[in-house]
Design a protein around this motif. Sequence first.
Motif, PDB file in Angstrom:
ATOM      1  N   UNK A  20     -25.638  12.838   8.407  1.00  0.00           N
ATOM      2  CA  UNK A  20     -25.366  12.946   9.837  1.00  0.00           C
ATOM      3  C   UNK A  20     -26.044  11.864  10.644  1.00  0.00           C
ATOM      4  N   UNK A  21     -27.178  11.355  10.162  1.00  0.00           N
ATOM      5  CA  UNK A  21     -27.900  10.320  10.886  1.00  0.00           C
ATOM      6  C   UNK A  21     -27.487   8.915  10.500  1.00  0.00           C
ATOM      7  N   UNK A  22     -27.895   8.477   9.307  1.00  0.00           N
ATOM      8  CA  UNK A  22     -27.671   7.095   8.891  1.00  0.00           C
ATOM      9  C   UNK A  22     -26.188   6.753   8.775  1.00  0.00           C
ATOM     10  N   UNK A  82     -24.685  10.347  18.347  1.00  0.00           N
ATOM     11  CA  UNK A  82     -24.907  11.571  17.582  1.00  0.00           C
ATOM     12  C   UNK A  82     -25.602  11.279  16.253  1.00  0.00           C
ATOM     13  N   UNK A  83     -25.399  10.079  15.712  1.00  0.00           N
ATOM     14  CA  UNK A  83     -26.209   9.688  14.570  1.00  0.00           C
ATOM     15  C   UNK A  83     -27.681   9.626  14.951  1.00  0.00           C
ATOM     16  N   UNK A  84     -27.972   9.048  16.135  1.00  0.00           N
ATOM     17  CA  UNK A  84     -29.346   9.032  16.632  1.00  0.00           C
ATOM     18  C   UNK A  84     -29.875  10.428  16.903  1.00  0.00           C
ATOM     19  N   UNK A 115     -33.242  11.915  15.230  1.00  0.00           N
ATOM     20  CA  UNK A 115     -34.308  12.447  16.084  1.00  0.00           C
ATOM     21  C   UNK A 115     -34.608  13.897  15.733  1.00  0.00           C
ATOM     22  N   UNK A 116     -33.564  14.682  15.488  1.00  0.00           N
ATOM     23  CA  UNK A 116     -33.744  16.084  15.128  1.00  0.00           C
ATOM     24  C   UNK A 116     -34.499  16.206  13.809  1.00  0.00           C
ATOM     25  N   UNK A 122     -44.712  16.395  15.163  1.00  0.00           N
ATOM     26  CA  UNK A 122     -44.329  16.623  16.558  1.00  0.00           C
ATOM     27  C   UNK A 122     -44.422  18.101  16.885  1.00  0.00           C
ATOM     28  N   UNK A 123     -43.895  18.949  15.971  1.00  0.00           N
ATOM     29  CA  UNK A 123     -43.975  20.384  16.202  1.00  0.00           C
ATOM     30  C   UNK A 123     -45.406  20.881  16.281  1.00  0.00           C
TER      31      UNK A 123
END
Length: 293
Positions: free
Chosen positions: A122-124, A148-150, A154-155, A166-167
């Motif tokens: 989904x990203x790259x 949406x790839x970004x 990020x997700x 981060x969490x």
Amino acid sequence: MSATDATNNGALEKDVGSSAQDNGASVYPQMSAEEHSVARAAARFGYGPLAHVNASDAVLRPFGGEFQPGLYRDVKERKFGNPAPLGLSAFALTTFVLSAINMGAADLSMPNIVVGLAFGYGGLVQLLAGMWEMAVGNTFGATALSSYGGFWIAFAIVLTPGGFEIGEELGGLSSEEFNHSMGLFLMGWFIFTTILLFCTLKSTVAFFLLFFFLDLTFLLLGISYLQGNGHAPDSRIQKAGGMFGLLAAFAAWYNALAGIADTSNSFFITPVAHFPWSPTGRSRREKTARENV
């Protein structure tokens, strides 16, 4: 533009308003009788190798399989494949898995399994598809797929266990601060998707529904995190967001199939429904009006 160029463009374009010519066999002699029959059926939907465009208006019409809601000219003197189905498939599979988890499938509660998909597919892969869309002159496709790839990258960064922390810096994945932060993150993507949704209103129904379902997904998931009990998102709203996410995933797969399937590889052509105010819808009404005179 010469008549030969117009014919070649007609062979490549999948979403035009005119019907097939009666002499399709002479234009495409390499096709069998069965393939001609399928191609003529496709042309009735307004696309396919036997559909043709006006030589003075040789541009691709709005079509979800090309991830293009507006007219744009095809690439000259370069041969690029259609990157839209790749990006749509990457988006669909990653969205499908996360949405199933949001709906509580198999009693799963944590979306960590999505991290690998979000980074790799989904990203790259979707980001690469977006860059290839830029190469073929599709600004909308490049903006949407790359963005949406970004989003998925990020997700994944946020959810990477022990990686970017981060969490943990926000008090843990079940803290109120993290939930409110994730809610703002998703609401921002809801605003962005709404902007893209406005650009699909003159395209096909399937293309519009993809962004409509996705828009509701971001809205509901954002609300679920913002309106949660402080330690977890609101489960009812989250499940509703997951349901619309599944619908968005299947809409993306449908548009991907529309961009892949043709008479060279499929026994059927994916129907595309055009809005009556779209260029194809208007041209069909005008043609019908002329025939009734």
